[in-house]
Motif scaffolding. Structure first.
Motif, PDB file in Angstrom:
ATOM      1  N   VAL A 169      -9.352  -9.827   1.783  1.00 41.67           N
ATOM      2  CA  VAL A 169      -7.906  -9.649   1.664  1.00 41.67           C
ATOM      3  C   VAL A 169      -7.343  -9.358   3.048  1.00 41.67           C
ATOM      4  CG1 VAL A 169      -8.125  -7.165   1.166  1.00 41.67           C
ATOM      5  CG2 VAL A 169      -6.061  -8.389   0.475  1.00 41.67           C
ATOM      6  N   PRO A 170      -6.188  -9.916   3.406  1.00 39.10           N
ATOM      7  CA  PRO A 170      -5.577  -9.611   4.714  1.00 39.10           C
ATOM      8  C   PRO A 170      -5.146  -8.145   4.779  1.00 39.10           C
ATOM      9  CG  PRO A 170      -4.587 -11.568   3.705  1.00 39.10           C
ATOM     10  CD  PRO A 170      -5.420 -10.912   2.654  1.00 39.10           C
ATOM     11  N   ALA A 171      -4.975  -7.661   5.992  1.00 38.87           N
ATOM     12  CA  ALA A 171      -4.445  -6.316   6.198  1.00 38.87           C
ATOM     13  C   ALA A 171      -2.920  -6.364   6.187  1.00 38.87           C
ATOM     14  CB  ALA A 171      -4.944  -5.756   7.523  1.00 38.87           C
ATOM     15  N   TYR A 172      -2.297  -5.374   5.541  1.00 38.69           N
ATOM     16  CA  TYR A 172      -0.836  -5.298   5.475  1.00 38.69           C
ATOM     17  C   TYR A 172      -0.382  -3.910   5.911  1.00 38.69           C
ATOM     18  CZ  TYR A 172      -1.168  -9.428   2.436  1.00 38.69           C
ATOM     19  OH  TYR A 172      -1.425 -10.675   1.922  1.00 38.69           O
ATOM     20  N   ASP A 173       0.784  -3.857   6.504  1.00 45.01           N
ATOM     21  CA  ASP A 173       1.434  -2.597   6.839  1.00 45.01           C
ATOM     22  C   ASP A 173       2.878  -2.725   6.362  1.00 45.01           C
ATOM     23  OD1 ASP A 173       2.497  -0.286   7.932  1.00 45.01           O
ATOM     24  OD2 ASP A 173       1.317  -0.432   9.769  1.00 45.01           O
ATOM     25  N   GLU A 174       3.124  -2.367   5.085  1.00 43.81           N
ATOM     26  CA  GLU A 174       4.416  -2.662   4.470  1.00 43.81           C
ATOM     27  C   GLU A 174       4.860  -1.545   3.523  1.00 43.81           C
ATOM     28  OE1 GLU A 174       5.113  -6.502   2.827  1.00 43.81           O
ATOM     29  OE2 GLU A 174       3.799  -7.544   4.249  1.00 43.81           O
ATOM     30  N   PHE A 175       6.160  -1.592   3.214  1.00 43.36           N
ATOM     31  CA  PHE A 175       6.764  -0.694   2.222  1.00 43.36           C
ATOM     32  C   PHE A 175       7.408  -1.542   1.138  1.00 43.36           C
ATOM     33  CE2 PHE A 175      10.652   1.349   0.614  1.00 43.36           C
ATOM     34  CZ  PHE A 175      10.115   2.508   0.068  1.00 43.36           C
ATOM     35  N   TYR A 176       7.192  -1.164  -0.136  1.00 39.19           N
ATOM     36  CA  TYR A 176       7.827  -1.855  -1.262  1.00 39.19           C
ATOM     37  C   TYR A 176       8.432  -0.809  -2.192  1.00 39.19           C
ATOM     38  CZ  TYR A 176       8.483  -4.311  -5.674  1.00 39.19           C
ATOM     39  OH  TYR A 176       9.022  -4.823  -6.827  1.00 39.19           O
ATOM     40  N   GLU A 177       9.641  -1.090  -2.663  1.00 36.90           N
ATOM     41  CA  GLU A 177      10.286  -0.209  -3.627  1.00 36.90           C
ATOM     42  C   GLU A 177      10.903  -1.037  -4.745  1.00 36.90           C
ATOM     43  OE1 GLU A 177      12.678   3.853  -3.282  1.00 36.90           O
ATOM     44  OE2 GLU A 177      13.812   2.181  -2.422  1.00 36.90           O
ATOM     45  N   THR A 178      10.777  -0.562  -5.963  1.00 32.24           N
ATOM     46  CA  THR A 178      11.403  -1.214  -7.106  1.00 32.24           C
ATOM     47  C   THR A 178      12.905  -1.355  -6.881  1.00 32.24           C
ATOM     48  OG1 THR A 178       9.791  -0.275  -8.655  1.00 32.24           O
ATOM     49  CG2 THR A 178      11.922  -0.961  -9.556  1.00 32.24           C
ATOM     50  N   PRO A 179      13.463  -2.560  -7.032  1.00 34.89           N
ATOM     51  CA  PRO A 179      14.926  -2.694  -6.958  1.00 34.89           C
ATOM     52  C   PRO A 179      15.583  -1.829  -8.037  1.00 34.89           C
ATOM     53  CG  PRO A 179      13.848  -4.851  -6.895  1.00 34.89           C
ATOM     54  CD  PRO A 179      12.789  -3.854  -7.258  1.00 34.89           C
ATOM     55  N   PRO A 235      15.521  -2.223 -26.131  1.00 32.03           N
ATOM     56  CA  PRO A 235      15.532  -3.283 -25.122  1.00 32.03           C
ATOM     57  C   PRO A 235      14.224  -3.319 -24.350  1.00 32.03           C
ATOM     58  CG  PRO A 235      16.775  -1.399 -24.353  1.00 32.03           C
ATOM     59  CD  PRO A 235      16.381  -1.086 -25.763  1.00 32.03           C
ATOM     60  N   GLY A 236      13.296  -2.413 -24.709  1.00 35.03           N
ATOM     61  CA  GLY A 236      11.981  -2.414 -24.091  1.00 35.03           C
ATOM     62  C   GLY A 236      11.915  -1.499 -22.890  1.00 35.03           C
ATOM     63  N   ALA A 237      11.204  -1.944 -21.874  1.00 35.49           N
ATOM     64  CA  ALA A 237      10.993  -1.165 -20.668  1.00 35.49           C
ATOM     65  C   ALA A 237      11.145  -2.076 -19.462  1.00 35.49           C
ATOM     66  CB  ALA A 237       9.611  -0.526 -20.685  1.00 35.49           C
ATOM     67  N   SER A 238      11.366  -1.461 -18.299  1.00 39.50           N
ATOM     68  CA  SER A 238      11.592  -2.261 -17.102  1.00 39.50           C
ATOM     69  C   SER A 238      11.273  -1.442 -15.866  1.00 39.50           C
ATOM     70  CB  SER A 238      13.052  -2.717 -17.047  1.00 39.50           C
ATOM     71  OG  SER A 238      13.329  -3.447 -15.873  1.00 39.50           O
ATOM     72  N   THR A 239      10.871  -2.140 -14.794  1.00 40.19           N
ATOM     73  CA  THR A 239      10.842  -1.483 -13.491  1.00 40.19           C
ATOM     74  C   THR A 239      12.286  -1.496 -12.985  1.00 40.19           C
ATOM     75  OG1 THR A 239      10.125  -3.639 -12.632  1.00 40.19           O
ATOM     76  CG2 THR A 239       8.459  -1.917 -12.794  1.00 40.19           C
ATOM     77  N   ALA A 240      12.954  -0.400 -13.220  1.00 37.63           N
ATOM     78  CA  ALA A 240      14.377  -0.283 -12.903  1.00 37.63           C
ATOM     79  C   ALA A 240      14.733   1.189 -12.847  1.00 37.63           C
ATOM     80  CB  ALA A 240      15.220  -0.997 -13.962  1.00 37.63           C
ATOM     81  N   VAL A 269       4.838  -5.218  -8.978  1.00 35.85           N
ATOM     82  CA  VAL A 269       4.621  -4.320  -7.843  1.00 35.85           C
ATOM     83  C   VAL A 269       4.689  -5.160  -6.572  1.00 35.85           C
ATOM     84  CG1 VAL A 269       3.173  -2.698  -9.140  1.00 35.85           C
ATOM     85  CG2 VAL A 269       2.113  -4.645  -7.978  1.00 35.85           C
ATOM     86  N   GLY A 270       4.679  -4.502  -5.434  1.00 34.42           N
ATOM     87  CA  GLY A 270       4.594  -5.227  -4.186  1.00 34.42           C
ATOM     88  C   GLY A 270       3.166  -5.631  -3.879  1.00 34.42           C
ATOM     89  N   PHE A 271       2.245  -4.707  -4.153  1.00 36.89           N
ATOM     90  CA  PHE A 271       0.821  -4.898  -3.920  1.00 36.89           C
ATOM     91  C   PHE A 271       0.050  -4.209  -5.036  1.00 36.89           C
ATOM     92  CE2 PHE A 271       2.950  -5.044   0.119  1.00 36.89           C
ATOM     93  CZ  PHE A 271       2.309  -6.037   0.842  1.00 36.89           C
ATOM     94  N   ASP A 272      -1.121  -4.743  -5.367  1.00 35.99           N
ATOM     95  CA  ASP A 272      -1.951  -4.039  -6.337  1.00 35.99           C
ATOM     96  C   ASP A 272      -2.715  -2.925  -5.627  1.00 35.99           C
ATOM     97  OD1 ASP A 272      -4.136  -5.240  -5.046  1.00 35.99           O
ATOM     98  OD2 ASP A 272      -5.060  -5.911  -6.919  1.00 35.99           O
ATOM     99  N   ASP A 273      -3.519  -2.180  -6.354  1.00 39.73           N
ATOM    100  CA  ASP A 273      -4.209  -1.027  -5.772  1.00 39.73           C
ATOM    101  C   ASP A 273      -5.470  -1.405  -5.011  1.00 39.73           C
ATOM    102  OD1 ASP A 273      -2.276   0.722  -6.539  1.00 39.73           O
ATOM    103  OD2 ASP A 273      -3.284   1.397  -8.370  1.00 39.73           O
ATOM    104  N   ASP A 274      -5.714  -2.703  -4.822  1.00 43.58           N
ATOM    105  CA  ASP A 274      -6.702  -3.201  -3.866  1.00 43.58           C
ATOM    106  C   ASP A 274      -6.031  -3.602  -2.550  1.00 43.58           C
ATOM    107  OD1 ASP A 274      -9.070  -2.971  -5.294  1.00 43.58           O
ATOM    108  OD2 ASP A 274      -8.916  -4.970  -6.185  1.00 43.58           O
ATOM    109  N   GLY A 275      -4.689  -3.530  -2.512  1.00 47.46           N
ATOM    110  CA  GLY A 275      -3.972  -3.982  -1.328  1.00 47.46           C
ATOM    111  C   GLY A 275      -3.720  -5.473  -1.299  1.00 47.46           C
ATOM    112  N   VAL A 276      -3.755  -6.137  -2.474  1.00 46.40           N
ATOM    113  CA  VAL A 276      -3.510  -7.570  -2.574  1.00 46.40           C
ATOM    114  C   VAL A 276      -2.033  -7.809  -2.881  1.00 46.40           C
ATOM    115  CG1 VAL A 276      -4.080  -9.696  -3.812  1.00 46.40           C
ATOM    116  CG2 VAL A 276      -5.868  -8.011  -3.340  1.00 46.40           C
ATOM    117  N   LYS A 277      -1.406  -8.692  -2.132  1.00 46.43           N
ATOM    118  CA  LYS A 277       0.029  -8.972  -2.302  1.00 46.43           C
ATOM    119  C   LYS A 277       0.285  -9.653  -3.644  1.00 46.43           C
ATOM    120  CE  LYS A 277       3.955 -10.530   0.504  1.00 46.43           C
ATOM    121  NZ  LYS A 277       4.409  -9.165   0.782  1.00 46.43           N
ATOM    122  N   SER A 278       1.389  -9.297  -4.294  1.00 49.52           N
ATOM    123  CA  SER A 278       1.725  -9.825  -5.610  1.00 49.52           C
ATOM    124  C   SER A 278       1.961 -11.325  -5.556  1.00 49.52           C
ATOM    125  CB  SER A 278       2.965  -9.131  -6.164  1.00 49.52           C
ATOM    126  OG  SER A 278       2.688  -7.768  -6.398  1.00 49.52           O
TER     127      SER A 278
END
Length: 535
Positions: free
Chosen positions: A154-164, A246-251, A355-364
């Motif tokens: 997996v490539p190395a990443y240095d990033e920040f992701y936040e749920t919209p 209406p269910g659930a959401s990343t929101a 998500v932005g990345f999984d818990d292995d550090g793999v990009k979505s």
């Protein structure tokens, strides 16, 4: 004496504040976490991985995390400590309290096997101790290993992701949240045939900072919201409940507002009364028109779970079963009709598996699972990709809490809509002589390989000669997975596509509850055996 709203909200607010005070010891540490890439996480993470390498580990990561949750349950206008139905499953504390925890977990590979340990004490000394403990666990486990762990690169990443999100739910006053729920139950209870009215909301924020020996520094802030109402009615000795969710959401908080619980109250109450007066459907072969709110359940159980690669190779056999799918089925298995097109997606905005990345550090990413009815892909992570001969992970590793071990969890599993001009749900109903319209999630029972199942829903209407005639009750249908999807005869057009988040999905030992999420258009399934399920 009954409380008026002002007294109720005042007491509820005091209760919520009292609970929050019990977590005051977290403030010095958690205040440094989200956001802005601040705090000692980089330094501590780098030092931990150096220590692991010095102990002979071939891979290591450390995941710092803060988990905040809140659940509010209102019944007949009153806040309850454990209210009715669960719509969220986000690990929140019922009754208005906020759960706030902080800690870290360390994962290593030593002697070809995994070792994992975690702690709520976040300090340099404790991190050093936990690295040693995780390594010792790996060494001990190696005595019983059958093969060495193989990790896809997996490539190395240095990033920040936040749920919209538009509004942080933890910054919204408790009184405002409770007003939404009490307004909904008040509106439901305007129907005098309603015995009980409930309204619920769950909020969660999962902050995590992942440092890996592959060189990644990944910070994420994930928000979740789930909400719904229920109405219970009794007529002629029969008690039935109708649920609106209406269910659930990343929101953020906006998901609760847009759900319009109060606006749906009159309909939910009326349908609860109608349900309590309904008679069971006659058993036999019938055509089914399934709404997206129901298909989410069926897709989850007999498409999403059977295509998890860890199940296929036997990792989950002891607790949650395996799969009827075999590795040799890829590219060959006819899973359903040519109208069945399924894809996995970690990028869908609002999806609970996003998500932005999984818990292995793999990009979505997004990838196909079933194309024109044929199985073409599976859900993988770094540990399982090699079973398919693939050199890259699909990014399906996830842990629901910093204290838990991350392993393969499903992404958003979605059904592609039909082409423009495909039959609408009204046209599907018009093409059915004897059938049932099904809405919402309900009971289900699945065998250990996800091949034979029985499903219910939340509301059902009889279809006769192209028209919806009456509500029916105690309805279930049987589904042999490949036969069921082979009978898929119509999928609604793109404008009818809906996404539905669901309650928690249990997997693993110790068990973890995940947030499944699925989307589809309405579907028409021909010649399905239906029956009555009495409760």
């Amino acid at each position: 004496m009954a409380q008026n709203r002002r007294e109720f909200l005042k007491v509820a607010g005091a209760a919520g504040a009292a609970w929050s005070l019990s977590d005051a010891w977290l403030a010095p540490v958690s205040a440094q976490s989200p956001k802005g890439r601040t705090g000692p996480w980089r330094t501590w993470g780098t030092d931990a991985l150096k220590q692991a390498r010095g102990l002979g580990c071939t891979y290591a990561d450390i995941r710092f995390g803060r988990k905040r949750s809140q659940a509010l349950n209102v019944r007949n206008g009153q806040l309850t400590s454990a209210g009715g139905f669960s719509f969220g499953g986000f690990g929140a504390v019922p009754g208005g309290g906020i759960s706030d925890t902080f800690g870290f977990g360390v994962r290593v590979v030593h002697s070809g096997v995994w070792g994992f340990a975690s702690s709520p004490i976040v300090s340099a000394d404790e991190i050093g101790r936990i690295v040693q403990e995780a390594t010792a666990i790996a060494k001990a486990s190696a005595m019983a290993k059958r093969f060495d762990v193989k990790l896809a690169p997996v490539p190395a990443y240095d990033e920040f992701y936040e749920t919209p999100h538009e509004r942080d739910p933890f910054e919204v006053p408790l009184e405002e949240k409770l007003a939404v729920l009490t307004d909904a139950t008040d509106a439901i209870q305007k129907n005098k045939q309603i015995l009980f009215a409930t309204a619920q909301v769950s909020f969660s924020q999962d902050w995590k900072f992942l440092v890996t020996s592959e060189g990644s520094f990944i910070e994420q802030s994930l928000y979740y919201c789930s909400c719904g109402t229920s109405a219970t009615a009794r007529s002629k000795g029969q008690v039935k409940t109708r649920i609106y969710t209406p269910g659930a959401s990343t929101a953020g908080y906006e998901f609760l507002v847009k759900a319009d619980l109060k606006g749906n109250a009159e309909r939910v109450a009326a349908e609860a009364v109608e349900h309590s007066l309904a008679a069971p459907v006659q058993t036999g072969l019938k055509d089914l028109v399934l709404k997206p709110s129901h298909i989410a359940l069926t897709m989850h159980e007999i498409i999403a779970h059977p295509t998890e690669l860890d199940r296929i190779v036997g990792y989950e056999a002891n607790y949650a079963g395996t799969s009827f799918v075999k590795l040799s089925d890829l590219g060959k298995l006819k899973y359903g009709s040519p109208l069945l097109n399924i894809y996995a997606d970690r990028t869908h905005v609002g999806g609970c598996g996003t998500v932005g990345f999984d818990d292995d550090g793999v990009k979505s990413q997004r990838w196909p699972i079933i194309q024109e009815g044929r199985l073409v892909g599976l859900q993988t992570n770094r540990e399982t990709a090699h079973y398919m001969g693939e050199t890259e992970s699909r990014g399906c590793t996830f842990a629901n809490h910093w204290r838990n071990y991350p392993f393969l969890r499903m992404p958003n599993i979605q059904m592609e809509p039909g082409k423009p001009g495909s039959p609408s749900i009204e046209q599907m109903i018009g093409d059915v002589k004897d059938g049932v319209l099904v809405e919402g999630s309900g009971s289900f029972s699945i065998d250990q390989q996800r091949y034979n199942g029985q499903f219910g829903g939340n509301a059902f209407w009889e279809i006769k000669n192209g028209k919806v005639t009456r509500m029916v009750t105690d309805f279930t249908y049987n589904a042999i997975t490949t036969d069921f999807w082979a009978n898929l005869d119509a999928v609604g057009p793109p404008e009818s596509w809906e996404h539905h988040g669901m309650d928690g999905d249990a997997k693993g030992q110790p068990v973890q509850s995940n947030y499944p999420s699925h989307g589809s258009s309405p579907c028409l399934i021909r010649k399905v055996m239906v029956g009555a399920a009495f409760s």
